[in-house]
Write a protein that holds these residues in place. Sequence first.
Motif, PDB file in Angstrom:
ATOM      1  N   ASP A 154      16.696  14.131   8.368  1.00 41.12           N
ATOM      2  CA  ASP A 154      15.163  13.157   8.207  1.00 41.12           C
ATOM      3  C   ASP A 154      13.981  13.977   8.700  1.00 41.12           C
ATOM      4  OD1 ASP A 154      16.609  10.767   7.075  1.00 41.12           O
ATOM      5  OD2 ASP A 154      16.533   9.572   8.901  1.00 41.12           O
ATOM      6  N   ASN A 155      14.118  15.103   9.205  1.00 45.35           N
ATOM      7  CA  ASN A 155      12.474  15.650   9.539  1.00 45.35           C
ATOM      8  C   ASN A 155      12.824  16.743   8.412  1.00 45.35           C
ATOM      9  OD1 ASN A 155      14.976  17.603  10.249  1.00 45.35           O
ATOM     10  ND2 ASN A 155      14.304  16.741  12.689  1.00 45.35           N
TER      11      ASN A 155
ATOM     12  N   ARG B  10       9.999  23.957  19.396  1.00 44.85           N
ATOM     13  CA  ARG B  10       9.521  23.289  19.832  1.00 44.85           C
ATOM     14  C   ARG B  10       8.359  24.223  21.281  1.00 44.85           C
ATOM     15  NH1 ARG B  10       6.427  20.204  15.651  1.00 44.85           N
ATOM     16  NH2 ARG B  10       6.706  21.244  13.895  1.00 44.85           N
TER      17      ARG B  10
ATOM     18  N   ASN C 230      10.866  21.289   9.034  1.00 44.53           N
ATOM     19  CA  ASN C 230      11.411  21.101   7.228  1.00 44.53           C
ATOM     20  C   ASN C 230      10.610  23.000   6.747  1.00 44.53           C
ATOM     21  OD1 ASN C 230       8.316  20.088   9.184  1.00 44.53           O
ATOM     22  ND2 ASN C 230       7.504  19.523   7.060  1.00 44.53           N
TER      23      ASN C 230
ATOM     24  N   LYS D  30       9.826  16.161  14.983  1.00 45.99           N
ATOM     25  CA  LYS D  30       8.741  16.039  14.513  1.00 45.99           C
ATOM     26  C   LYS D  30       8.773  16.922  13.662  1.00 45.99           C
ATOM     27  CE  LYS D  30       6.642  12.323  16.904  1.00 45.99           C
ATOM     28  NZ  LYS D  30       4.849  12.331  17.818  1.00 45.99           N
ATOM     29  N   ALA D  31       9.168  16.508  12.189  1.00 49.88           N
ATOM     30  CA  ALA D  31       9.009  17.501  10.721  1.00 49.88           C
ATOM     31  C   ALA D  31       6.857  17.461  11.041  1.00 49.88           C
ATOM     32  CB  ALA D  31       8.664  16.492  10.246  1.00 49.88           C
TER      33      ALA D  31
END
Lengths: 457, 435
Positions: A30-31, A129, A205, A232-233
Amino acid sequence: MTVMRHRILLLLGAILAFGAHAAPQTKTLDNGLRVVVDVDHRAPVVVHQLWYKVGSVSEDNGISGISHVLEHMMFKGTEAHPSGEFSDIIARNGGRENAFTSREYTAYFQQIGVDRLELMMELEADRMRNLQLNVEELRRELQVVLEERRSRVEDRPRSQLFEHFMATAYLSSSERLPVIGWPEDIKALEVEDLEQWYARWYAPNNAVLVVVGDVDPEAVFKLAEQHYGPIKAGKPTTLKARPEVAQRGMRRIEMRLPAKLPYLVMGFKTPSLGTLDNPDEAYALEVLAGILDGGASARFTRNIVRGRKLAAGAGVGYSMDKTGDALFLVDGTPLPGTSVSDLEAALFEELDAIKRDGVEASELDRVKAQVIANDVFQKDAMFARAQIIGRLEIMGFGHEVAAAYVERIQAVTADQVQAVARKYLVKDRLTVGVLIPESPPGDATAPDASEGGQNDA
Amino acid sequence: MRKLLLVGFIVCLAGLPATVLAAGKAFQHWTTSNGVGVYFYPSTTLPMLDVRIVYAAGSARDGDQLGVAAMTSGLMGSGAGGMDANALATEFERVGAQFDAGALRDMAWVTLRTLTLDGMLDPAIDALATVLGKPDFPEDELELVRQQLLTGLQNAEQDPADIAEKAFYKAVYSDHPYGRSAEREDIQALSRAQVEGFFRQYYVSGNARLSLVGNLDRAAAEALAERIVQHMPSGDPAPALPAVAPLKEAKTIRIAHPSEQSHILVGQPGVARGAPEHFALYIANHGFGGSGFASTLMTEVRVKRGLVYSVYSYFSPMQRKGPFIIGLQTRNDQVEEALGVVHDNLTAFIKHGPTEEAYDASIRNITGGSALRSDTNAKLAQYASLIGFYDLPLDYLDLFNDRITQVSREQTYEAFKATVDVNKLVTVIVGGESR
C-alpha cells in the motif's frame, strides 16, 4: 543457414521443456513498495536487494556524487542499530553485504542463509527512514570517497578520459556527470545536503525490493508487509525532464595524461528502451553489438585484431536498458606501429561495411545462439538474476523484459541490423575521445603516442 | 581480452580465500584411460556444463624462458587440428559456448561453458578436444600473442597496482620461480619451438586434471571425459617446485609513479595449500584483514581514520608457500601515517591474537557462509579444480566446517605468530615523486 535457424527454434523448445523456470511473482504494498520474488531451490540461500530510483542522473553540478556519498553513509547506523552493527550482524550470520550506485539507481544487498531473510528485512527497513547522519562521520567518509575516486579515476588514464568523454557527449542531460562526482563537489558536501537528499529519495514508493532464492513468494510478501509495510509513503519524487539537446555534428576531445598506452573511444547517440515507443530498434542494436564484438569469431577480433593486426583489442558496448539516450560505444587500443587515427579509420571501415553490405546469416545465427546460451548461463547465479530484475524494475520497464529478451532477439532480421547501423552509426551522432600518453618529466622510457596498445572494454 | 590478462599478475584462483561448501558436496573422482584425473559433480537443474582443465604449467614453470607459460596459454585456441583461430572460435560460438584459457604462477587452465542440449554439446566438446590435443601454434598467431603480451606489459607499467605487485613478488621470492616475471626482452626472444616444447612437457595427461560440473550423469560424464582428453599427449606430472626460503631481513622498496595515490603492499612468504596450519591462519587473518568491514584493518584504517577506500590482508596458499599480503592505497602524503596504523595493529595482533569475541565472530562467519560458497556451478567447478590440482581430499568441502571449528583461539594466534615475523616484512610503496 535455414538449417541453423531451424536448430535454434528446436533449441528454444528444448530449453523451455527443461523444467521451465517459474516467472517471478510481484506485489505492490500500500505504501508503494514494489516487491519481486524469484524462486530458486538449488541452495538454501537468499539474495535480498533494495533498489532506490536515485543516482547521478538525478543530480546537478554542485552536488554531483551526492547519491554515492549517501550510499556510503547508509552504513553509519540508526538509533536502533548504531554504526557498524548492521555489518556485524550480517558477518556473524555468515552473510555478505554491500551496495552500489549507478547513473539511474542506488541499491543495497545481502546474500545470506535463507533463514536470516527476516533479519535482513528488519535491518534494511530500519535504515530506509531512520539513518543518523553526523558531521564527524561525514568528514571521514568524504576522505574515503576521495580515496575511492583516486583509485577508480585519477590514477587510471582511461577512466579519466572516459569522464571527460561523457561530459562532452552529453551537454544538457545529467548523464554528463560522473557517478562518483567531481572532486570539488564531493569535498563541498554537507550533512544538510545529505539529509535533504535522503528525505527526498529514500521512501517505499521510490524503491523496489528484489528477493531471489530458496523461498516461498507468499511468505516473502508477508514478511515484506510486516517490515516494510508500516513505513509511510514519501512525497512523489519526479525529476523535471532534462532531455539531451540534439547533437548536430561530430565532437572530439583529446587528453594528454601520464600513461604508456594510447586509447580511443567513440560513442554514437542511440535510442534505448526508455526513448523508443517501439523497442525493435533497441533489440537490433543489441544484435549489432554482438555482430561486431560477440566473441573471438566476431568482426572486430577477426578483422581488426587478427586480420589486420591493428589493435591489441577492440570492443563494443551497448545497453538498451536506460531511460534516456544511450551511447553505442566502440573502443580500442592500437598495437605498436598503428596510430590512433589509423585504428579509428579501420573501425569505421567495419561499421561502413555493415551499413553497405549488411550482415551474414551465419553471424546473425551465432549471435542468436549466444543469447540463448547466455540466458541459461545467467541462471547459474542468483545474484546476477536479482541484478537483472532490479535494474529493469527500478527503471520502470518491468522484469518481463528479461523473460521476453531471448524471443525478441530471435525475431531480429538482418535488414533491421543494417537499418539501425545506417541510421545511428553516423558522424553527426558521434563523440570521439583520444588518450595521448605523455611522459612525466625526466621519464625517458615512456613511448610516444603511436606506440603500444591495450583495451579495457 | 583474455590474453592481456595473462601478464596482469592477477591473483585469481590462488587468491581465493580458503573455501567452504555445504554438506553433501563431495566430488566424484576417477582416472581416464590415458591417466587424467577427473573431478565430477552432477548438477541437473540447468541444461549446461562447466569444463575446466588445469595443468601445473603456470609461470613458475618458465625456467630460463621467461614468459613461455603465458605465451603457450595465450595460444590455446589459436589454431588446432588444421583449423585456424577464426574457425575454432566459430565452432564454439555458433553453439553459444564460451571458451577461455589463462595462467598464473602455479596453474594454467582451459575452460569451456556450454549447453548440454542435443546438437549444442558435441561441436563444443570436439573443438575443445582438438584444442587440448592438437594445437598448431601458427606463426602469425604467435606474433599476435607476442604483441598482446608486450602491450600487456606496457599496460602494467602505467598501473601502480600492477607495478607494486610485480615488485612485491620479486622482493619476497627473489630467485624462486614465484619471484620472476617476463620483461620485454624475454617476450621478444620467445620462439615457436620453445612454446611447442613447453606444451609437450606440461600440457600432458599426467600433469592435467579435468573437472566437470553440470547436467550429466556419471556414465555420460565418464564417456565425455574420455572424449575431451582423447588427443592429449601422454606425459608425467611436473616435478615439485623448489622450497621457498624465508626472508632474512626487512626490505622497503619505494617506486616513483605519477599517481595521486600510493599503492602499498606489505608481506612475507605465507603458507602452502594443504599445509596443516592453513586453517588456523585462515581464521586468524579473517578477523585481522580478511572479512571486509568486520576486520580490524578496515575498522582502524578506513572507518576510524578515513585514510583509505580499500585495505585488506590475505594468505594466498600455493603449491609452495604462497604470500601473506596486506594491501592498501592512500593519498601520497598519508603513506607514513597509514603504514604506521597497519604496523601497530599487526604488532598488537601478533602479541595478543584475536579477542575471544573476534575469534567467535570469525568462526560464525566462516561456518555460517558455507552454503553461499557452493551456490553456483561456476563456483563448484573452481573448487573441483582446486581439489584436483592440490590433491586435497574429495570431501574437503564437506569437512571444512569441522576443521574450522576444531581450531582453538590460541591455535590461530600461535600459527599466525609462527608464520608472520613483523621484523622481516617486505614493504612496497608505489606512487608519488621519486624519493
